[in-house]
Design a protein around this motif. Structure first.
Motif: not given
Length: 154
Positions: A136-141
Motif C-alpha cells: 500500500k502507498v500513501w501520499y502527502s497532501k
C-alpha cells in the motif's frame, strides 16, 4: 387485530441482532485499518547533529500512524510530477524499514533541497510518498501556494 406469535417475535429479535452484528463488524473493520498521515514541509533550518550544514534549509517528511493497526514502512520517497526523467527521489534514511504503531512517535526524515531547482515550475506537484510492506502507498497532501519553498524562487 393481528396476533404476534412467539415465532414472529423470535424472528424479529434475530433480524435486529443479525443486522446489528453486521454493522458492528463493518465498523470494527474500518476502525482497525492503519491510517497514515504524511506531512511534507520545506525550508526548515537544520540545527545540531543532522548531517546537514548548520542553518542549511532542508525539507522534512513526517509520518504518523493514527490508526489502530501497526504498519511497517518499507521506504520513503519524493514523488515527482510527470514530464521529468525521474519519477521518484528516494530518501536514503527512509530505505531502512521501520515499524510504526498506534501512538508511536512520528517518523521524521530530512530531505536535502539541493538540486531541486530543476523542478521549480511544478513544485506544487511534488509529494512525499510512503510505501508499506503490504504494497500500500500513501501520499502527502499537495502543498498550497502559500508554502512556496525557497528553491522554487530561484
Amino acid at each position: 387485530m393481528t396476533n404476534i406469535t412467539l415465532n414472529d417475535a423470535a424472528t424479529l429479535v434475530g433480524l435486529v441482532a443479525g443486522v446489528s452484528g453486521f454493522a458492528i463488524g463493518i465498523l470494527n473493520y474500518l476502525r482497525d485499518n492503519p491510517k497514515i498521515l504524511i506531512e511534507l514541509q520545506w525550508d526548515m533550518s537544520s540545527y545540531g547533529n543532522t548531517g546537514f550544514n548548520e542553518n542549511e534549509l532542508v525539507g522534512v517528511i513526517r509520518i504518523s500512524n493514527t490508526g489502530r493497526r501497526p504498519i511497517y514502512v518499507s521506504h520513503v520517497a519524493l514523488k515527482l510530477p510527470k514530464g521529468y526523467e525521474d519519477t521518484h527521489l528516494v530518501i536514503s534514511d527512509g530505505l531502512v524499514g521501520q515499524k510504526l504503531q498506534e501512538g508511536d512517535q512520528p517518523l521524521t526524515f530530512p530531505v536535502s533541497q539541493e538540486g531541486l531547482e530543476k523542478y521549480k515550475t511544478k513544485w506544487k506537484d511534488i509529494r512525499a510518498q510512503v510505501s508499506g510492506s503490504t504494497g500500500k502507498v500513501w501520499y502527502s497532501k499537495k502543498i498550497t501556494k502559500g508554502q512556496l519553498p525557497s528553491w522554487a524562487l530561484s
